[in-house]
Design a protein around this motif. Structure first.
Motif, PDB file in Angstrom:
ATOM      1  N   UNK A   1       0.841  -1.353   0.094  1.00 51.60           N
ATOM      2  CA  UNK A   1      -0.092  -0.037  -0.119  1.00 51.60           C
ATOM      3  C   UNK A   1       0.793   1.394   0.123  1.00 51.60           C
ATOM      4  N   UNK A   2       1.800   1.100   0.929  1.00 49.26           N
ATOM      5  CA  UNK A   2       2.881   2.233   0.917  1.00 49.26           C
ATOM      6  C   UNK A   2       3.542   2.435  -0.411  1.00 49.26           C
ATOM      7  N   UNK A   3       3.855   1.347  -1.155  1.00 49.21           N
ATOM      8  CA  UNK A   3       4.445   1.733  -2.537  1.00 49.21           C
ATOM      9  C   UNK A   3       3.713   2.084  -3.484  1.00 49.21           C
ATOM     10  N   UNK A   4       2.248   1.931  -3.335  1.00 48.22           N
ATOM     11  CA  UNK A   4       1.201   2.081  -4.471  1.00 48.22           C
ATOM     12  C   UNK A   4       0.969   3.628  -4.188  1.00 48.22           C
ATOM     13  N   UNK A   5       0.881   4.282  -2.949  1.00 43.10           N
ATOM     14  CA  UNK A   5       1.063   5.532  -2.692  1.00 43.10           C
ATOM     15  C   UNK A   5       1.919   6.468  -3.242  1.00 43.10           C
ATOM     16  N   UNK A   6       3.150   5.806  -2.761  1.00 40.05           N
ATOM     17  CA  UNK A   6       4.248   6.448  -3.411  1.00 40.05           C
ATOM     18  C   UNK A   6       4.185   6.772  -5.029  1.00 40.05           C
TER      19      UNK A   6
END
Length: 1825
Positions: A469-474
Motif C-alpha cells: 500500500x505504501x508503495x502504491x501511494x508513493x
C-alpha cells in the motif's frame, strides 16, 4: 478553512457509543475555540452534552454528507475515519444489499449468509474485459484486474483472501478460480479448467468442517497457482497447503463437526459399494459425535459424496483408489472407537475380539495381535538395548489419537499430491495467478499453538500488505509529480522479530523440544527470562505462569503454553507405523507411508512416567544412523513454508480481498458493528484508510472537478484551459494551499476538503433553489392574485347585473301598479259616472214618462213602430252572426278533416310497416281490420251527418233570404203593417217557433260534434296503443338482433383470440426448434473446427516424424475438392493417423469427438425434419398474406432491376461530372454560383458540349460500322459465287450487281434503317443528356442547400462557448474530411478500374490494328488471296437473343473459378460497381450448365467447392463485417436461386415464363439447399458476433457514460483511485458513434443486396445487444442509477427509435427489445415513496424481473442533495407485490442470446440471360451458353 470552522450548527458528527461503537449526532449550537463541550442532539431527538478531552481537545469526527454515503470505494469519502467506514459498509450491506466494497486496492467482502444471484456466467461475462472501478465492486472485478495485469504486464499475480472463520474466504477464492476458468478456457481438450474447479469439492470434503462460526470452515490454508500459457489459457494448477488442523480428527467442540468426508461416508453407508466399510450412523463413532451436531441444515451429505466422487473421477483418481481412500477414512473412524482399558496404573489393555479394532485391521490389512500390542506398548531404544514399555490408558489413548491424526494427515497430503499431479500438464507455463485462501487473525478465550501460527502468518501478510500500500501511494504521488512526504505507518517488524528471530519464540520452542526433560512450563520461563524486559510487545499475564501475551498489529492475544511442545513435536509411535507399512493386502496404505521417517521424538523418549518391561531385543544396526537424525518441528516447517509463500507473493503483484463476518449468529444481512470493527482493525482496512488519510486521500481529475463544481464558477472564471480554470477557482475557494495539490492529471485534496467543497456547492445550489422557489412562488402568487382578481371582477359583474335586474323588475312592477291603479280609478270613476248617468236618466225617464204620458196618445203608434224596428234589426244581426259562425265551423271541419286524412295516411303507412308483425299475430291483424272497418263506417256516418247538416244549413240560408225579402216587403208595406197589427202578432209567433227549431238543430249539431270528438279521441288512443305495441315489438326485435350480433362478435373474437394464441404458440415452438437446431448447428461447427485443428496437429506431428508417409502436395491446397461423402473417410484416416502419434494427441478424445459428431449429425437430421414440418405448417398459415405482398414486391423488384441496369452504364460518367461540378462550386461558393458565367454554369456548358461532340463521334462510328457490315456482306456474297476471279473482274461484277435494281433497293432500305437507327440513338442520347442536366441542376441545388446548412451551422457554432465551438467545429471538420476521404478512395478505385479496362481495350485494338495492317500488306502483294482471308468481325456489343442463362467452364478451371469469384474477391468493389448478388448468380449459372449437361460429378464438386471456399474465406476474414455481410447476402441469394429454379411449384409462382424455362432439369438439390441453409445460419451467427465485437466497446460509453444532453447529470464525487497499471481509456464513444455504426451496418447490407427481412432480423439482434448490455451495466453500476441518468437513457432510446423510423424498421421488433431498458429508465425517474407509487411501478415494469427491479431500487443513488434515497420499507413493499410473479431469478440479460434466424424465400426478378460478367472478375474462361 480551519477544521474548527466546520463545527457549526446543524453539522453532524460521530461520538463513541458502547453498543453501536459510533453514534451519529447533530450540533445544535456553533462551536467556538475554547469551548469545553459540544451541544448535540442524537437521531432519536435526545439532547446531550459531549465533553471534550481537556488534554487533547480533539473534536469528534465529522460525518460525511449524505450524498457520499454508500460509495463504492471507501477512499472516496471526504472524511476518512473509522465511523465513516463502518457507516458506509453498514448502509451498503443492510440497506442496498451490496456485500462488496472497495477500500483503495482492497476489496472488502461481507458474508451475507444468504445465496445471492450475482455469480452466474452472465455476471462473469459482464465483468470480463472491464476496468476495475468501472463496475460495482465484485470479486470478479478483482479477478479480472489480476488476469488483465498478468496479460499486459507479463507479471505473475496473487489474490490474497483473508478473514476469520465464517467470513467467506473459501467461497471468495472459489469464485475467483471459477472466473479464471470461465474467461480463459483451457489450452487443450483435457478440460483443465473443469479439473481446477473440481479440486474445490475434494479439498472442501477433506479440509473443511463445521464450526460455531461457519458451516464450511476451511481448517487449513492453501495457495493455488493457476498456470497459463502464452495465450493466457489455463494449462494447469498447483496447490500448496499450510497447517492442517489435525486435532479436529480426534476432537470437536460443541456444535462443531469433524471433516465433511466422514459424515458423507456415514450418510452413504447404505450404498452397496460401501457395505464392506462397516459404517453406520455418525452418532455411532467417537470421532464424529463429540460436537453433538452431525447434521448441517440444508446440506445433503449423500449428494455431497456423489459430488466428491465425481470430482475424484474427473481428476483421474479411479474407482479402486477412491475405495482405498474410503477404507482408510473408515479405518480412522473404527480406530477412534477402539476402547482401551486400564490393566493397572502403569499399563493398559484392549479387550480381545474388539469389533472396531477387528474392523480396522481388516480394512488396513494388518494383524489384530500386532495392532493391539503396539496400541498399548511402546519401544524405547538405548545405546545398547531396546526396551518395550507399557503405556497407561491415557497415554495409550493419546497414542491412538496421534496415530489417527497422522494417518489422516498422510492421506490429506497424498490427495493433495495426486490433485496436483492431475492438474499439471506438459505444456510450458508462461505465467500464473495465485489464490491464497488463508486464515485470518484469530483470538479466542483459549489460544494455543494453532492460533499462534495463524497470527504469525497474518503478521507476515500484514507487513507485506502495508509495504505494498505504501508503495502504491508513493507511485501515485510520483506519477502525478506531487511532493512526496514520508507517511508514518505501523511497521510490525518488531513483532515478527519477536516470533521468528534468533532466540525468538519459535527458536526457544524448538530448543525446548530438543531437551530431554523439556516441558511447557520450562519453555514459558525461558520466554519470560528472554523477552519480558527486552521487548515491549511481549507481556506476562498477572494471574498465570503458563501463558504469555503478544501485542499483534490487530490486538493483544494471550496464548496458553500448555500443549505447545507436543503440537510442535507432532510425535507418533514408530512401531504402529511399521505395522501399517507391513500391510500386504492394502497397497494404498503402504504408499501413504513409503517416505515415512521415524516418528519418534527428538530425544527418543516419551514424556511421562510408568513402569518398563525389559526385553532382550538387540538394536537394529541399520537404523542407528537414522535414529540420530531428527525431523523438523511443525513450527520450523511452518516458518519455512511461510517464508517460501512470502517470497512467492513478493515476486507477484498482489490483490487483496478482506472477508468480514457481519455477526456471530449467521443471520442474513444483519450487521453487528462491534464484530465488524474488530475485523476491520484486524484485516488492515483501517490501516489502509489511515495511510490514505495521512496524505491526500481525495483525488479528482480536472474534468471531474470542472464538471462537478462548475456551479461555483463565474462566467469570467471559465477559461479554455480547464486545468488553469480549476487552479484559479480552487485558489479562491480554499485559501490554505496545503489542503490541496495540483498533479499532472488530478487534483489531490486533504481529508475533509471535498466535504467543504460539497458544502459550498450545496449552499450555492440551495441559494439557487431558494431563488428559483422565490421566483416560482412569486409567479404562483401573482397567478393566484390575477385569478382572484378575475374572479372578483366576475362576481362584481354578476352582482351588479343581478341588482340591475332587480331594479328593472321593481320599475316594471311600479309601472304595472301605476297602470293598474289608473285603470282601477278609471273603472271606479266610470262606474260612478254611469251611476250618476243612470240616476239622471231615471229622472229624465220619469220626467219624460210624464211628458210622454202627456204625449202618449200622440206618440204611441210611433213608439211601437220603433220597437218593432229594433227587434227586427236585432234578429237580422243575430242571423248574420250565426251564418258567420256556421261558416267558421265548416271551415274548421274542413281543416280538421284534412288533418285527419293526413293522420289516416300516416296510420296506414305504419300499418303497412308492421306487416311482419301481422304474420306473427293474426289476431292483432283481424282486430286492426275490424277497427279499420269500424273507422270506415263511422267515417261514412259522419259524412252523411255532415251532408244533412249542410242541407239544413242551406235550407236555413234560403229561409233567411226569404225572410229578408219578406222583411223588405214588410218595410215596403210598413204603413200597411200599421194597419195589420194582427198579422204582425202571427208573424211573431212564427218567428219564435223558428227560433226553437233553430236551437234544436244547434243542439243536435253539438251532440254530433261531441260524438265525433269522443270517437276521434278513442281512435287516437287506440292508435297510440298500437304504436306502443309496435315499438315494444321493434325493441324486442332490436334486442334479439343485438344479442345475436354480440354473440356472433364474441364468438368471432374468441375464435380470433384462439387462432392468435395458437399462431403465437406455433411461432414460439417454431422459434424454439429453430434455436435448438441452430445451437446444435453451432456446436456441430465448433466440433468440426476442433476436428480440423486436431487433424492439422496430427499432420504437423506426422510431418515432424522421419518415417512419416506424406500425402500429395496438392491435397492441402485443393480444399475445395473436399466433399461431404468423403468426410467420414477422412475421419477414419485421421483416426488411423492418430494411432501412429504417440505424444500430444488423445486418441480416446478423437473417438469421442467422432461419436459425438455422429450423434450430432443424427440429431441434426431429426431436428431438421421437425423444423421443416414446423416451417411447412407455419408457411401454410401465412401463405395467403404473403402472396399479395410477394406479387407486388416481385413486380417492384423487377422494375427496380431493369431500372438499375439502365442506369448502371451512365453512373460512372455522372459521378465524374458531379465531382467536377463540386470542385467548381467549392472553388467559388458565392450566392450567384448558378448564374451564367459562373464556374458551375461553365462546367455544365462544357459537359453539354462534350456530350454533343461525343454524339457526333458515335454517329460517325455507326456509319463506318454500317458500311463495313455492307462491304463484308458483299464480299461474302462474291466469294460464294466466284472464287477464281481476279480482283478487276470481281470489282466489275460487284459494280454490275450493285447497279441492279434489287441491290439498289436493298441498299436504300439499309440506309433508311441506318438513318432511323441513328435518329433513334440521337433522340435517346438527347433525352439522356437532358435528364443528366436536370440531375446536375438538382445536384447543384443540393450543393446550394448544403452551403446554406454549413452557414447555419457556422452561425450556430458562433453562438456556442469557445470550448464547445472548437469541439463542434473539430467534430464537423473530422466528419467532413472522413466523408471526402471515403469519396476520394472510391473515385480512386473507380479510376484504377477504368485505367485497367482501357489498357486492356488498348491492347485489343492495337492487336487488331496490327492484324488489319498485315492483311492489307498481304493484299497488296497478292491480290488474288484477298478473297481467301478471313473477315475479322467487328466487336459491336449487342444482346444475344438465344442466350439461355448458363455459363460453361472446364473442370480444370473450377479452382480458378472458386479462387477468383470467392477467395480473392473484394466485397467493397463488388458492392459498389456490380449487381448485388452477382457471385451467386454466376455460381448458379455455372451450376445450371452442369445440370444441363447432366454431369453429376461436376455438380457435386462445384457445390462442395463453393461451400468449402465460403467457409475458408469466413475463417480467414471472419472478423471483417463487409466480407461476412457480403457472403451472407450471396449465400442467401444462391439459396433463393436454388429454390426459385428448382422446379417446385411452391417456388415458381412468381417466375416469368422465361425463368421457368431455366429451371433445373436433371438433379434434385434439396439436400444441398439444406446444407447451404446451414451455411447461411453459420454466416449469420458470424455476422452477429462480428457486429457485437464492434458495438460492444461503444454501447456502455455511448448509452450510459456520455452525456448526450449536456448538463443534465452532474458528476458525483467518486474519488475512485484506479490502480496505476490500469488500462487508459482508448477514447470516448458517443450515441452518435453508435448511430453512425448502425447506419454503416445498414448501408453495407443494403449495398450487398441483403434481403430486407434478413436486415430486419439483424437490426433486431443489434438492438437486443444494445439494450441487454446497457441494462446489465446499469444493474452493475451504482453510479449510473440516478434520476438524471434515467432521463439520459430515455433520450438515447428515443434517438434509436428515431433511427429505426428513418430507416423504416419500426415493425421489425427491434423497439420491443429495448423495452426492459426503457422500463428501467422509467423506474429511475418515477416517484418511489407511497403505496400508489409501488403499484404504479409493478404495473409499469412488466418486462423487468423482480430481481432487476429490486436491484435498481437498491442501487438508486441521488446525485444531488435534493433527491431522496429509496427507503427499505418501499423496497419490501415492491417485493411483496411481486412475489407471485413466475419468472427466472436471473439478474442479468443474456447478451450471448441470438434470435433464431429465418430466410424467407425472396425470388429474383432479374433474368439470367441479361447478366453481364465484368472483366474485372477475371472470369474470361467462362463461356455464355
Amino acid at each position: 478553512m480551519a477544521a474548527s470552522e466546520l463545527y457549526t450548527k446543524c453539522a453532524r458528527v460521530w461520538i463513541p457509543d458502547a453498543e453501536e461503537v459510533w453514534k451519529s449526532a447533530e450540533l445544535i449550537k456553533d462551536y467556538k475555540n475554547g469551548d469545553a463541550s459540544l451541544q448535540l442532539m442524537l437521531e432519536d431527538g435526545k439532547s446531550i452534552e459531549h465533553t471534550l478531552d481537556p488534554k487533547t481537545k480533539n473534536l469528534p469526527y465529522l460525518r460525511n454528507p449524505d450524498i457520499l454515503v454508500g460509495e463504492n470505494d471507501l477512499t472516496a469519502l471526504s472524511y476518512l475515519h473509522e465511523p465513516a467506514v463502518l457507516h458506509n459498509l453498514k448502509v451498503r450491506f443492510v440497506d442496498s444489499k451490496l456485500i462488496y466494497t472497495y477500500c483503495g486496492i482492497v476489496l472488502v467482502a461481507i458474508n451475507p449468509y444468504e445465496t445471492l444471484p450475482i455469480y452466474g456466467s452472465d455476471i462473469i461475462n459482464a465483468y470480463s474485459g472491464q476496468n476495475m472501478g468501472d463496475m460495482d465492486p465484485h470479486i470478479f472485478a478483482v479477478a479480472e484486474e489480476a488476469y488483465k495485469q498478468m496479460a499486459r504486464d507479463e507479471r505473475n499475480q496473487s489474490i490474497i483472501v483473508s478473514g476469520e472463520s465464517g467470513a467467506g474466504k473459501t467461497v471468495s477464492a472459489k469464485y475467483a478460480m471459477r472466473y479464471f476458468a470461465t474467461v480463459s478456457g483451457s489450452a487443450s481438450e483435457a478440460n483443465v479448467e473443469e479439473k481446477v474447479l473440481a479440486s474445490n469439492p475434494i479439498m472442501e470434503a477433506i479440509g473443511n468442517a463445521k464450526t460455531t462460526r461457519n458451516d464450511n470452515s476451511s481448517r487449513f490454508g492453501k495457495y493455488i497457482e493457476i498456470g497459463f500459457d502464452n495465450r493466457y489459457r489455463i494449462i494447469g494448477a498447483n496447490m500448496r497447503t499450510y497447517l492442517l488442523e489435525k486435532s479436529r480428527v480426534v476432537f470437536q467442540a460443541d456444535e462443531e463437526r469433524n471433516y465433511h468426508i466422514f459424515y458423507q461416508l456415514c450418510a452413504s453407508s447404505h450404498l452397496p459399494e460401501l457395505k464392506n466399510l462397516k459404517l453406520s450412523s455418525a452418532n455411532d463413532f467417537l470421532y464424529t459425535r463429540q460436537g453433538r451436531s452431525p447434521v448441517i441444515i440444508g446440506v445433503d451429505d449423500t449428494k455431497e459424496l456423489c459430488t466428491t466422487r465425481n470430482a475424484f473421477t474427473l481428476l483421474g483418481i479411479n474407482e479402486s483408489y477412491q475405495m482405498g481412500l474410503f477404507q482408510v477414512l473408515a479405518a480412522i473412524l473404527h480406530l477412534g472407537n477402539v476402547e482401551i482399558k486400564d490393566r493397572d496404573s502403569d499399563s493398559s489393555v484392549i479387550p480381545p475380539n474388539n469389533c472396531h479394532l477387528m474392523a480396522f485391521c481388516e480394512l488396513v490389512g494388518v494383524t489384530y495381535q500386532d495392532m493391539s500390542q503396539w496400541l498399548c506398548h511402546r519401544k524405547l531404544k538405548t545405546a545398547t538395548e531396546t526396551y518395550v514399555k507399557t503405556l497407561p490408558r491415557l497415554q495409550a489413548t493419546n497414542a491412538r489419537d496421534a496415530l489417527s491424526k497422522h494417518i489422516y494427515a498422510k492421506l490429506f497430503n497424498w490427495i493433495v499430491e495426486h490433485v496436483n499431479k492431475a492438474l499439471i500438464t506438459n505444456v510450458k507455463q508462461h505465467s500464473f495467478i495465485g489464490v491464497l485462501d488463508i486464515y485470518g487473525f484469530e483470538t479466542f478465550e483459549i489460544n494455543s499453538f494453532e492460533q499462534f501460527c495463524i497470527n504469525y502468518a497474518n503478521e507476515k501478510l500484514q507487513q507485506q500488505f502495508n509495504m505494498h500500500v505504501f508503495k502504491l501511494e508513493q507511485e501515485e504521488y510520483m506519477k502525478e509529480q506531487i511532493p512526496w512526504t514520508l507517511i508514518d505507518f505501523y511497521d510490525n517488524q518488531p513483532c515478527i522479530n519477536l516470533i521468528e528471530a534468533k532466540m525468538g519464540i519459535l527458536d526457544l520452542l524448538d530448543e525446548e523440544c530438543k531437551m530431554p526433560k523439556g516441558s511447557d512450563d520450562s519453555w514459558a520461563q525461558k520466554l519470560y527470562n528472554t523477552h519480558l524486559k527486552t521487548c515491549s510487545l511481549f507481556e506476562k499475564p498477572r494471574m498465570s505462569n503458563r501463558a504469555f501475551i503478544i501485542q499483534h498489529f490487530a490486538d493483544k492475544v494471550e496464548y496458553q503454553c500448555e500443549g505447545f511442545l507436543a503440537k510442535n513435536k507432532d510425535t507418533v509411535n514408530e512401531e504402529q507405523i511399521n505395522v501399517l507399512k507391513a500391510s500386504k493386502k492394502f497397497n494404498l496404505l503402504v504408499e501413504l507411508f513409503h517416505d515415512e521417517e521415524k516418528a519418534t521424538s527428538p530425544t527418543g523418549q516419551v514424556p511421562g512416567t510408568g513402569g518398563r518391561t525389559r526385553l532382550s531385543i538387540k538394536p537394529d544396526k541399520s537404523r542407528e544412523k537414522s535414529s540420530k537424525e531428527h525431523k523438523k518441528t511443525v513450527g520450523c516447517q511452518f516458518r519455512n513454508s511461510l517464508q517460501m509463500l512470502m517470497e512467492t507473493l513478493n515476486a507477484t503483484t498482489p490483490h487483496y480481498v478482506r472477508c468480514i463476518k457481519p455477526n456471530d449468529f449467521k443471520m442474513a444481512f444483519t450487521f453487528d458493528p462491534k464484530r465488524a470493527v474488530q475485523q476491520l482493525r484486524a484485516c488492515g482496512v483501517l490501516e489502509t484508510i489511515r495511510i490514505s488519510a495521512a496524505g491526500f486521500p481525495s483525488r479528482w481529475t480536472y474534468q471531474e472537478f470542472f464538471s462537478r463544481y462548475r456551479v461555483l464558477m463565474k462566467q469570467k472564471d471559465v477559461l479554455p484551459d480547464k486545468k488553469l480554470t480549476c487552479r484559479n477557482v480552487l485558489e479562491k475557494l480554499v485559501q490554505d494551499q496545503d489542503k490541496y495539490q495540483f498533479g499532472k492529471t488530478k487534483i489531490f485534496f486533504r481529508a475533509g476538503q471535498v466535504a467543504y467543497l460539497e458544502k459550498l456547492r450545496a449552499d450555492k445550489l440551495r441559494a439557487a433553489c431558494i431563488r428559483i422557489q422565490k421566483t416560482i412562488r412569486c409567479w404562483l402568487a401573482r397567478k393566484k392574485y390575477l385569478r382572484k382578481r378575475s374572479a372578483a371582477i366576475t362576481i362584481q359583474r354578476f352582482t351588479r347585473g343581478y341588482q340591475a335586474r332587480c331594479l328593472v323588475k321593481f320599475m316594471r312592477r311600479t309601472q304595472a301598479a301605476t297602470i293598474i291603479q289608473k285603470y282601477r280609478r278609471m273603472y271606479v270613476e266610470k262606474k260612478r259616472y254611469r251611476q250618476k248617468q243612470a240616476a239622471a236618466l231615471a229622472m229624465q225617464t220619469i220626467l219624460r214618462a210624464y211628458i210622454a204620458r202627456q204625449k202618449y196618445q200622440s206618440l204611441l203608434r210611433e213608439h211601437k213602430v220603433v220597437i218593432i224596428q229594433k227587434r227586427v234589426r236585432g234578429w237580422l244581426a243575430r242571423c248574420w252572426y250565426k251564418r258567420c259562425l256556421i261558416a267558421i265551423v265548416y271551415l274548421q271541419c274542413c281543416i280538421r278533416r284534412m288533418r285527419a286524412r293526413r293522420e289516416l295516411k300516416k296510420l296506414k303507412i305504419e300499418a303497412r310497416s308492421v306487416e311482419h308483425f301481422k304474420k306473427l299475430n293474426k289476431g292483432m291483424e283481424n282486430k286492426i281490420m275490424q277497427l279499420q272497418r269500424r273507422i270506415d263506417e263511422q267515417t261514412r256516418e259522419n259524412k252523411s251527418v255532415n251532408e244533412k247538416l249542410v242541407g239544413l244549413e242551406s235550407s236555413y240560408t234560403v229561409e233567411s233570404e226569404r225572410l229578408r225579402g219578406e222583411l223588405n216587403r214588410l218595410r215596403g208595406v210598413e204603413e200597411q203593417a200599421k194597419n195589420k197589427t194582427n198579422q204582425v202578432t202571427s208573424l211573431l209567433e212564427e218567428l219564435e217557433k223558428l227560433k226553437k227549431e233553430l236551437s234544436v238543430t244547434q243542439q243536435e249539431k253539438k251532440t254530433i260534434e261531441d260524438w265525433a270528438h269522443n270517437y276521434r279521441d278513442e281512435m287516437e288512443k287506440m292508435v297510440s296503443e298500437l304504436k306502443e305495441q309496435n315499438g315494444t315489438l321493434k325493441k324486442d326485435k332490436d334486442d334479439l338482433n343485438r344479442l345475436i350480433q354480440e354473440q356472433s362478435q364474441q364468438m368471432t373474437e374468441k375464435m380470433a383470440r384462439a387462432i392468435v394464441q395458437e399462431t403465437q404458440q406455433l411461432e414460439t415452438d417454431l422459434n424454439e426448434e429453430r434455436s435448438r437446431y441452430q445451437n446444435l448447428l453451432t456446436e456441430h461447427l465448433r466440433l468440426e473446427e476442433k476436428y480440423d485443428d486436431l487433424k492439422e496437429a496430427m499432420a504437423s506431428s506426422n510431418v515432424s516424424k522421419p518415417g512419416h508417409r506424406r500425402t500429395d502436395s496438392t491435397h492441402s491446397s485443393n480444399e475445395s475438392e473436399y466433399t461431404y461423402n468423403s468426410e467420414y473417410a477422412e475421419l477414419e484416416e485421421g483416426s488411423r493417423a492418430a494411432e501412429d502419434v504417440t505424444r500430444g494427441i488423445d486418441t480416446s478424445l478423437t473417438l469421442k469427438l467422432q461419436k459425438r459428431l455422429t450423434e450430432l449429425e443424427q440429431e441434426k437430421q431429426s431436428l431438421r425434419n421437425e423444423l421443416e414440418n414446423k416451417e411447412e405448417q407455419f408457411q401454410r398459415a401465412r401463405a395467403r398474406d404473403d402472396a399479395e405482398f410477394k406479387k407486388a414486391r416481385g413486380a417492384e423488384l423487377e422494375y427496380e432491376s431493369l431500372k438499375r441496369q439502365e442506369l448502371e452504364s451512365e453512373n460512372k460518367k455522372l459521378k465524374h461530372n458531379l465531382v467536377e461540378m463540386r470542385q467548381s462550386l467549392l472553388g467559388n461558393a458565392a450566392a450567384s454560383s448558378g448564374a451564367p458565367g459562373s464556374p458551375a454554369y461553365k462546367v455544365l456548358l462544357e459537359q453539354l458540349n462534350s456530350a454533343c461532340e461525343e454524339l457526333d463521334v458515335r454517329k460517325e462510328e455507326v456509319l463506318i460500322l454500317r458500311s463495313q457490315l455492307v462491304s463484308q456482306k458483299e464480299a461474302m456474297h462474291h466469294k460464294d459465287e466466284k472464287e477464281t476471279m481476279t480482283e478487276p473482274s470481281v470489282y466489275a461484277e460487284d459494280v454490275s450487281k450493285l447497279k441492279d435494281a434489287d441491290e439498289l433497293k436493298q441498299a436504300c432500305i439499309g440506309l433508311k434503317d441506318t438513318n432511323r437507327l441513328l435518329e433513334h440513338q440521337l433522340q435517346t442520347q438527347r433525352r439522356t443528356y437532358d435528364s443528366e442536366v436536370e440531375a446536375l441542376r438538382g445536384e447543384l441545388q443540393n450543393v446550394k442547400e448544403e452551403n446554406n446548412r454549413q452557414q447555419q451551422l457556422l452561425a450556430q457554432n458562433l453562438q456556442l462557448p469557445p470550448e464547445a465551438r472548437i469541439e463542434a467545429s473539430l467534430q464537423h471538420e473530422i466528419t467532413r474530411l472522413t466523408n471526402e476521404n471515403l469519396d476520394l478512395m472510391e473515385q480512386l478505385e473507380k479510376q484504377d478500374r477504368t485505367i485497367r479496362k482501357l489498357k486492356k481495350q488498348l491492347k485489343v485494338y492495337s492487336k487488331r490494328i496490327g492484324e488489319m495492317g498485315a492483311g492489307q500488306t498481304e493484299g497488296q502483294t497478292s491480290p488474288g488471296q484477298m478473297v481467301d482471308e478471313p473477315i475479322h468481325p467487328v466487336n459491336i456489343p449487342r444482346r444475344e437473343k438465344d442466350f439461355q442463362g448458363m455459363l460453361e467452364y472446364k473442370k480444370e478451371d473450377e479452382l480458378k473459378l472458386v479462387k477468383n469469384l470467392i477467395l480473392e474477391l473484394k466485397p467493397r468493389g463488388v458492392a459498389v460497381n456490380l449487381i448485388p448478388g452477382l457471385p451467386a448468380y454466376i455460381l448458379f449459372m455455372c451450376l445450371r450448365h452442369a445440370d444441363y449437361v447432366n454431369d453429376d460429378q461436376k455438380v457435386r464438386t462445384l457445390l462442395t467447392s463453393t461451400i468449402n471456399s465460403i467457409k475458408k474465406i469466413l475463417k480467414k476474414r471472419g472478423d471483417d463485417f463487409e466480407t461476412v455481410s457480403f457472403w451472407l447476402a450471396n449465400t442467401c441469394r444462391f439459396l433463393h436461386c436454388l429454390k426459385q429454379y428448382s422446379g417446385d411449384e411452391a417456388f415458381m409462382k412468381h417466375n416469368t415464363s422465361r425463368q421457368n424455362e431455366h429451371c433445373l432439369s436433371n438433379f434434385d438439390l434439396a439436400e444441398y439447399r439444406q446444407v447451404i441453409s446451414d451455411l447461411a445460419i453459420q454466416i449469420y451467427q458470424q455476422l452477429i458476433k462480428c457486429m457485437e465485437n464492434i458495438l460492444q466497446p461503444m454501447i456502455v460509453s455511448g448509452m450510459l457514460e456520455h452525456e448526450t444532453i449536456q448538463g443534465v447529470s452532474g458528476v458525483k464525487p467518486t474519488g475512485l483511485r484506479k490502480r496505476t497499471s490500469s488500462i487508459a481509456d482508448e477514447g470516448t464513444y458517443t450515441l452518435d458513434s453508435i448511430l453512425r455504426q448502425l447506419s454503416a451496418f445498414h448501408s453495407t447490407m443494403c449495398q450487398h443486396g441483403t434481403d430486407p427481412e434478413l436486415i430486419k432480423q439483424v437490426v433486431k439482434q443489434q438492438f437486443y445487444i444494445i439494450g441487454a448490455v446497457t441494462l446489465n451495466n446499469l444493474l452493475l453500476r451504482k453510479d449510473m442509477c440516478s434520476w438524471s441518468k434515467g432521463m439520459q437513457i430515455r433520450y438515447n432510446v428515443s434517438q434509436l427509435e428515431e433511427w429505426l423510423r428513418d430507416k423504416g424498421l419500426m415493425v421489425c421488433g427491434a423497439k420491443e427489445t429495448l423495452e426492459p431498458l426503457i422500463q428501467a429508465a422509467q423506474l429511475l425517474q418515477v416517484k418511489k415513496k407511497t403505496d400508489e407509487d409501488a403499484e404504479a411501478i409493478c404495473s409499469m415494469c412488466q418486462a423487468l424481473t423482480t430481481a432487476q427491479i429490486v436491484k435498481v431500487l437498491n442501487l438508486y443513488t441521488p446525485v444531488n442533495e435534493f433527491e431522496e434515497r429509496v427507503s427499505v420499507a418501499f423496497i419490501r413493499t415492491i417485493q411483496t407485490r411481486l412475489r407471485d410473479r413466475c419468472e427466472s431469478p436471473q439478474l442479468l440479460m443474456d447478451t450471448k442470446m441470438i434470435y433464431p434466424v429465418t430466410f424467407p424465400f425472396s425470388p429474383s426478378s432479374l433474368a439470367l440471360e441479361t447478366i453481364q460478367i465484368p472483366s474485372s472478375l477475371n472470369l474470361a474462361f467462362l463461356t455464355r451458353v
